[in-house]
Design an enzyme around this catalytic site. Sequence first.
Site, PDB file in Angstrom:
ATOM      1  N   ALA A   1       0.854  -1.192   0.000  1.00 11.40           N
ATOM      2  CA  ALA A   1       0.000   0.000   0.000  1.00 11.40           C
ATOM      3  C   ALA A   1       0.892   1.245   0.000  1.00 11.40           C
ATOM      4  CB  ALA A   1      -0.983  -0.048   1.159  1.00 11.40           C
ATOM      5  N   SER A   2       0.589   2.240   0.816  1.00 12.08           N
ATOM      6  CA  SER A   2       1.333   3.495   0.739  1.00 12.08           C
ATOM      7  C   SER A   2       2.770   3.406   1.240  1.00 12.08           C
ATOM      8  CB  SER A   2       0.589   4.595   1.499  1.00 12.08           C
ATOM      9  OG  SER A   2      -0.540   5.004   0.761  1.00 12.08           O
ATOM     10  N   VAL A   3       3.145   2.314   1.872  1.00 13.08           N
ATOM     11  CA  VAL A   3       4.563   2.098   2.174  1.00 13.08           C
ATOM     12  C   VAL A   3       5.359   2.027   0.870  1.00 13.08           C
ATOM     13  CG1 VAL A   3       6.194   0.474   3.248  1.00 13.08           C
ATOM     14  CG2 VAL A   3       4.060   1.041   4.403  1.00 13.08           C
TER      15      VAL A   3
END
Length: 278
Positions: A12-14
């Site tokens: 995801a946003s990692v």
Amino acid sequence: MGEESPIRYQLASVSKQFTAAAVLLLAQDGRLSPDDPLDRWIPGWPGVTLHHLLAHTSGLGHWHDYPMLDLGTRIEPAELLETFRSVPVVSAPGAAWRYSSPAYVLAAHVVERVAGLPYREFLDQRVFGPAGLTATFAGSPGQRPEVAPGHDEHGAPLPSWDLDVLGMGAGDVWSTTGDMVTWLRRLWAGDVLRDPWRTLMLTERAATGDTRAHSRGYGYGWFVGTYEGEPWFHHDGHNAGYKTFAACLPESDRRIVLLSNTETLDPPAVFALLGRLL
């Protein structure tokens, strides 16, 4: 570090830290600068620079500001870019910090245009390979083995968001806990990005206005701040069916990676777990 798993999860946003690393590698090569205008590669964005995209100060909104987009439905890249352009910016470039996944999609498109390679191939060749991330990849998994399916809060399977176009650069990377711990070590060591580019990535580029001690600002692809008095950089992520967290406390040489394929994990649970681990 606990026991490593061979299972790959959506970060995801990692994933945004890899987008930032890709842009900074091209800066390290002398092929662009963070201060370059976005209009140089994608017309229609006066006043927006690559720095604005990476620091979340471009004025672009987040996904909820683009209700015409269905995150689970594939769209052509040109249509996506035109959709972004069709929605007025929320604030003037550089005026305020506002988290924006679409800004990172634009940054990934810049990487493609500068490198002359598909974004995922650039990550393979310049980031994942050199960092020794043998299980990590970007985009839809296809028939790859050992990929964790996403689940909702009741344990039912949850369809993935589109990662090839809508999620490109914003939440499209898959990895394992072992690869991510390796990445944090090699990133901090300067094995992937040399200074000053590594320092640009891992220190505050914009104040977030967050009054919590854990994250006073944003670098490029990372929140930065202190945890229990020790400097750290960290990021969380949430795609449909996946919640993630990664952090590094370099002074004490501690790296934390949490990857899950369920909607049940929430921020209080993450920080409760951090409290026990640290």
